[in-house]
Design a protein around this motif. Structure first.
Motif, PDB file in Angstrom:
ATOM      1  N   ALA A   1       0.770  -1.339   0.009  1.00  0.00           N
ATOM      2  CA  ALA A   1       0.063   0.302   0.069  1.00  0.00           C
ATOM      3  C   ALA A   1       0.792   1.316   0.078  1.00  0.00           C
ATOM      4  O   ALA A   1       0.689   2.222  -0.881  1.00  0.00           O
ATOM      5  N   ALA A   2       2.007   1.177   0.905  1.00  0.00           N
ATOM      6  CA  ALA A   2       3.043   2.361   0.891  1.00  0.00           C
ATOM      7  C   ALA A   2       3.304   2.660  -0.398  1.00  0.00           C
ATOM      8  O   ALA A   2       3.565   3.801  -0.985  1.00  0.00           O
ATOM      9  N   THR A   3       4.127   1.380  -1.104  1.00  0.00           N
ATOM     10  CA  THR A   3       4.663   1.525  -2.235  1.00  0.00           C
ATOM     11  C   THR A   3       3.904   1.970  -3.350  1.00  0.00           C
ATOM     12  O   THR A   3       4.287   3.235  -3.938  1.00  0.00           O
ATOM     13  N   ALA A   4       2.401   1.513  -3.499  1.00  0.00           N
ATOM     14  CA  ALA A   4       1.464   1.967  -4.555  1.00  0.00           C
ATOM     15  C   ALA A   4       1.242   3.296  -4.399  1.00  0.00           C
ATOM     16  O   ALA A   4       1.358   3.996  -5.629  1.00  0.00           O
ATOM     17  N   LEU A   5       0.829   3.946  -3.079  1.00  0.00           N
ATOM     18  CA  LEU A   5       0.790   5.255  -2.864  1.00  0.00           C
ATOM     19  C   LEU A   5       1.884   6.344  -3.351  1.00  0.00           C
ATOM     20  O   LEU A   5       1.628   7.237  -4.090  1.00  0.00           O
ATOM     21  N   ALA A   6       2.983   5.763  -2.997  1.00  0.00           N
ATOM     22  CA  ALA A   6       4.129   6.726  -3.014  1.00  0.00           C
ATOM     23  C   ALA A   6       4.443   6.842  -4.413  1.00  0.00           C
ATOM     24  O   ALA A   6       4.753   7.986  -5.064  1.00  0.00           O
ATOM     25  N   LEU A   7       4.357   5.792  -5.277  1.00  0.00           N
ATOM     26  CA  LEU A   7       4.622   5.645  -6.712  1.00  0.00           C
ATOM     27  C   LEU A   7       3.651   6.659  -7.349  1.00  0.00           C
ATOM     28  O   LEU A   7       3.914   7.188  -8.500  1.00  0.00           O
ATOM     29  N   SER A   8       2.432   6.408  -6.777  1.00  0.00           N
ATOM     30  CA  SER A   8       1.378   7.107  -7.697  1.00  0.00           C
ATOM     31  C   SER A   8       1.074   8.708  -7.537  1.00  0.00           C
ATOM     32  O   SER A   8       0.642   9.456  -7.893  1.00  0.00           O
ATOM     33  N   MET A   9       2.036   9.076  -6.335  1.00  0.00           N
ATOM     34  CA  MET A   9       2.150  10.628  -5.988  1.00  0.00           C
ATOM     35  C   MET A   9       3.597  11.020  -6.050  1.00  0.00           C
ATOM     36  O   MET A   9       4.095  11.532  -5.196  1.00  0.00           O
ATOM     37  N   PRO A  10       4.141  11.008  -7.279  1.00  0.00           N
ATOM     38  CA  PRO A  10       5.799  11.353  -7.038  1.00  0.00           C
ATOM     39  C   PRO A  10       6.033  13.032  -7.087  1.00  0.00           C
ATOM     40  O   PRO A  10       7.251  13.107  -6.575  1.00  0.00           O
ATOM     41  N   ASP A  11       4.800  13.805  -7.033  1.00  0.00           N
ATOM     42  CA  ASP A  11       5.066  15.290  -6.800  1.00  0.00           C
ATOM     43  C   ASP A  11       4.804  15.809  -5.411  1.00  0.00           C
ATOM     44  O   ASP A  11       4.863  16.889  -5.139  1.00  0.00           O
ATOM     45  N   ALA A  12       4.411  14.739  -4.670  1.00  0.00           N
ATOM     46  CA  ALA A  12       3.687  15.282  -3.302  1.00  0.00           C
ATOM     47  C   ALA A  12       4.998  15.700  -2.637  1.00  0.00           C
ATOM     48  O   ALA A  12       6.070  15.314  -2.614  1.00  0.00           O
ATOM     49  N   ARG A  13       4.696  16.676  -1.409  1.00  0.00           N
ATOM     50  CA  ARG A  13       5.550  17.089  -0.538  1.00  0.00           C
ATOM     51  C   ARG A  13       5.787  15.804   0.667  1.00  0.00           C
ATOM     52  O   ARG A  13       4.785  15.252   0.869  1.00  0.00           O
ATOM     53  N   ALA A  14       6.851  15.840   1.121  1.00  0.00           N
ATOM     54  CA  ALA A  14       7.223  14.792   2.092  1.00  0.00           C
ATOM     55  C   ALA A  14       6.282  14.735   3.176  1.00  0.00           C
ATOM     56  O   ALA A  14       5.687  13.826   3.657  1.00  0.00           O
TER      57      ALA A  14
END
Lengths: 386, 530
Positions: free
Chosen positions: A82-95
């Motif tokens: 879940a963490a991986t999929a979400l991080a990959l789908s939001m490449p431009d989000a702020r930390a």
């Protein structure tokens, strides 16, 4: 008691080392140095302890709630996915946005995975030990499928190497390193240390802090909130709980749900803090490092108390990290570390059973025999107790 | 055994075995870790008499008898049989010397027949083959001699409790018991069965048996024994001839203070029916009909006693009423509102309280502390919690009050329940249930296994509750309890109400017949509106 169990395990380990012509004292010193010798190894130990701690505090909830969660592995995997999929789908989000979102997603995913077993147990009478183990398998194969298809790194396809792993996650999703903070705390305390032994260069990330805070939170949750009280009541005596009007099934599901959530979070933290990508190479164990199972041992070692689980998981982390050094120093097969850890587990579990057995014997003795002397009203005769 | 030989025995009993003319236990002491369970107790019994051993739970009765039966070894003191020192190291020794024991909890194998149970552990006369026919013949002979009706070929699981007890007695007699220890033998019997048992015991006494009768029921001790020894806190506090004893004097010895038997029953204005049960049907755990059209109603300020032999649907009725078992048909109404099928939590809110029969399993969480158990239903509401958090200080204050008000003897609020005595655990359950000011109270076997002092206290509390206008359903197998507390008495037999009678018209014989399924009077139709 657990300390004695560790000592006993180490003593037997020493005998085995002697039989293998290795010097046990040198071996154990290497083990210690390997785990705590430098800031770097200490950091490694804490990094290894983090998933054990998170899984372990979840296990505290489920075992206190009277359900056995053997599904930590699968819950870690779905949490990581879940963490991986979400991080990959939001490449431009702020930390500040991405990291909390990813961690929340991993918790929710793990909770769903645990909750499935909870619903199956509460409403369909499916044994949770079996269902959680089977859900581990499903999670593993699901991970392999996603790694080799949907989530595979596009470069692996173009390079035709097709290693089943994802692309590196966006940098903003990396968990903050806490080395520099620790160094400034050291300085502030006047413990300024030599350049060579600073925390800053270590890989220690914020996961351990999250684990420590959550251990305290779960401790408060279990003993100071109404929901925690109900979970413990259902775990100790579902019949009396039902008679008292507690919705037993609901709380069974909740224990497994929360337990799974913490394991899922452990998975998410592994991805964001250590690996920065998900990979199916080496199977489930390469990702979880067996923390889904070892976390159970850490929790048992910590007497199913979230705070007790803290030193317990650091101990097991130390055994895992220090074991490498031991193996290199005295030239014994790596399997010996597994043997040592297993010995600790056997001793911990059996000493626990033993003391419980003794406690029960004391109680039944007290209940059967004697007239209570005035004041110390401890007993009812056999004929009183039914 | 060395100094004991069968040659010295003067006579044989009809059983063909040793006779015990006298048995003396002298200066018996037994320590358990931290407790002196039996403290220099002398006890004796002779052939042809019943010597009752009376005392509260925990007084040391069972411990003393287990020493005589070889289950425990005393720390000091000796046992003398027929004037000779006897070494009794095990039950086998005891049996060999003519001592038998009928335990409170029967030691029978349910799937075997009576004859097989009796033969169990004995050498067959034609090894390696069984000689069950011989055994059965001997059983019939014993049964005839002592008025014990048993069928040697019946499997034990089919037998009623009273019959199983007869099998236990036959078993002991078969093994040549000249001295028989009966540990609370009447606890599980109906009044008629008690009468039968006493007939048998008198038979045995006439035959020269020595009997030790352990009990805490005073009227039974008065009815059957020749002498009474009273134990309290491990010490012998009295020994008197039964003809000189009264219920009051025995109770005073047993408890150490005056005990009330006749409760003050204030006249209470009975209100409208609060709890109504209409044509209620329900299954047992095995799927048979446990309740077959039960009708009851209980008014505010009234105690309705439900008498009956255990297993006639009482347990199922209580569970259906409290929402723990589905009703197949029929209706339960509180205040005219149907509540059938509601969950326990909802019934709690409607003002229903339940004191469950199996208090160690259903009533408390043994691994929880006293305080945690006291808040079992109420932990989610004020003052015990605010939003999601428990409030330990307010919980402690309230629990402190309850512990004091209900006289619960516990070292602290943090003590685990499992280290309290049965009476104190029951007081805790009462405290929890009554502190919620219930409008309807279901009390199932509220004093079973509870000592006299606590029993008296619990009874008083139930009567107080009645005075406050609670409608109480008192389910009990103890007729004395029912008679002492109830305003009206309903008798249940095989899932039906055989009849309901007023306390003024109730007598034990009549109730006993109803409990055995005999309808009261033709005009008092079963299950009729009362």
């Amino acid at each position: 008691m657990p300390v004695l169990a560790v000592v006993a395990a180490l003593l037997i380990g020493a005998v085995i080392l002697l039989l293998m012509d290795a010097d046990p004292i040198r071996a154990y010193r290497a083990l210690y140095d390997g785990a705590f010798g430098t800031k770097n190894t200490f950091a490694d130990t804490l990094i290894k302890a983090t998933p054990l701690l998170l899984v372990g505090i979840g296990i505290c909830i489920s075992f206190r709630g009277g359900v056995v969660n053997i599904g930590g592995e699968g819950q870690m995997i779905v949490g990581g996915l879940a963490a991986t999929a979400l991080a990959l789908s939001m490449p431009d989000a702020r930390a500040e946005v991405l990291i909390p979102l990813c961690l929340a997603a991993s918790f929710v995913a793990g909770a769903i995975w645990g909750g499935i077993a909870g619903v199956l147990k509460a409403y369909f009478n499916v044994n949770e030990i079996l269902s959680t183990v089977m859900l581990n398998q499903i999670a593993t194969y699901w991970m392999i499928y996603l790694m080799s298809n949907t989530l595979i790194d596009p470069e692996q396809i173009s390079a035709a190497s097709r290693i089943p792993e994802t692309d590196r996650l966006p940098r903003q999703s990396d968990l903050p390193r806490i080395g520099p903070w620790l160094d400034s705390i050291y300085e502030w305390l006047g413990l300024s240390s030599a350049e060579s032994s600073r925390w800053a260069p270590t890989l220690l990330h914020i996961g351990i802090i999250i684990g420590l805070v959550l251990a305290v939170v779960v401790w408060i949750f279990l003993w100071r909130t109404t929901v925690g009280y109900r979970i413990r009541a259902v775990g100790k005596n579902p019949r009396a709980s039902r008679y008292a009007g507690i919705r037993v099934k609901r709380y069974m599901v909740l224990s497994l749900l929360l337990s799974g959530g913490f394991a899922g979070l452990a998975g998410g933290i592994q991805v964001l803090g250590v690996r920065h990508r998900m990979s199916a190479e080496g199977g489930a164990i390469a990702f979880t490092g067996n923390a889904g199972f070892n976390g159970i041992v850490a929790a048992l070692f910590g007497k199913l108390h979230p705070l007790g689980t803290i030193p317990a998981s650091i101990l097991f982390g130390a055994l895992l990290v220090g074991g490498n050094k031991l193996q290199r120093t005295v030239q014994v097969p790596s399997a010996l570390i597994t043997v040592l850890i297993s010995l600790v587990i056997i001793f911990v579990v059996s000493s626990d059973l033993w003391s419980r057995h003794r406690a029960r014997r004391r109680v039944t003795l007290a209940a059967q025999e004697p007239a209570s002397p005035p004041g110390a009203s401890a007993a009812a005769e056999m004929d009183g107790v039914r | 055994m060395d100094s004991f030989s069968t040659d010295t025995l003067p006579k044989t009993l009809p059983t063909g075995h040793a006779r015990i003319n006298t048995m003396q236990m002298q200066g018996i002491v037994k320590h358990f870790p931290g407790v002196l369970a039996v403290d220099h107790v002398d006890f004796d019994v002779s052939a042809g008499e019943v010597h009752a051993l009376l005392g509260e739970n925990g007084a040391g009765k069972s411990t003393l008898m287990k020493i005589l039966y070889g289950l425990y070894q005393p720390n000091a003191g000796e046992i003398v049989l027929n004037g000779v020192h006897a070494a009794i190291k095990s039950p086998a020794d005891a049996i060999r010397q003519g001592i038998g024991m009928v335990h409170q909890h029967f030691m029978l194998v349910p799937s075997l027949t009576v004859a097989e149970n009796v033969a169990l552990g004995l050498r067959s006369s034609r090894e390696p083959l069984l000689d069950l026919n011989t055994v059965a013949e001997r059983i019939n002979e014993l049964a005839k001699n002592y008025g014990l009706q048993v069928d040697p070929w019946a499997p034990v699981w089919q037998l009623a409790v009273g019959e199983q007890q007869r099998v236990e007695i036959v078993k002991a007699l078969y093994r040549g018991a000249a001295l028989l220890i009966l540990d609370e033998p009447t606890a599980v019997l109906t009044p008629q069965e008690v009468t039968d048992l006493f007939d048998t015991l008198r038979h045995m006494v006439r035959d020269g048996h020595a009997l030790i009768f352990i009990s805490h029921k005073l009227h039974e001790v008065l009815a059957i024994s020749d002498r009474v020894t009273v134990l309290r806190d491990g010490r012998k506090v009295g020994k008197i001839a039964t003809r000189d004893a009264t219920k009051e004097s025995l109770a005073r010895m047993m408890v150490g203070r005056e005990v009330v038997f006749q409760y003050q029953r204030r006249a209470v204005e009975v209100g409208p029916p609060l709890l109504k049960v209409e044509n209620l049907w329900a299954h047992s755990d095995r799927g048979t009909d446990a309740l077959r059209g039960v009708n009851l109603d209980i008014r505010a300020g009234e105690i309705l006693g439900l008498a009956g032999v255990s297993g006639n649907g009482q347990r199922e009725l209580a569970q259906v009423l409290f929402g723990l078992r589905p009703a197949l048909r029929g209706e339960v109404l509180i205040d005219g509102q149907p509540v059938t099928g509601k969950q326990p939590a909802a019934l709690n809110r409607l003002g229903m309280s339940y004191i469950p029969e199996e208090r160690m399993i259903d009533g408390v969480i043994t691994d929880f502390t006293v305080a945690e158990n006291l808040i079992l239903q109420m932990h989610g509401s004020r003052p015990f919690s605010a939003s999601i958090f428990l409030r330990p200080r307010l919980i402690a204050r309230r629990c402190g009050q309850l512990i004091e008000n209900f006289n619960i003897r516990t070292p602290s609020q943090e003590t685990l329940i499992k280290s309290l005595s049965g009476g104190n655990i029951q007081k805790l359950v009462m405290a929890r249930e009554l502190s919620r000011s219930p409008r309807v109270l279901i009390a199932a076997q509220p004093t079973r296994g509870v000592d006299i002092g606590a029993t008296e206290y619990i009874h008083q509390r139930l009567l107080d509750q009645r005075a406050k206008g609670t409608a109480t359903l008192l389910i009990s197998e103890d007729l004395d309890e029912i008679l002492a507390l109830s305003d009206r008495i309903a008798v249940i037999y095989e899932g039906e109400i055989v009849g309901v009678i007023d306390r003024s018209e109730a007598d034990v014989q009549h109730l006993g017949l109803m409990m055995a399924g005999v309808r009261s009077e033709p005009d008092a139709a079963p299950g009729a509106e009362v």
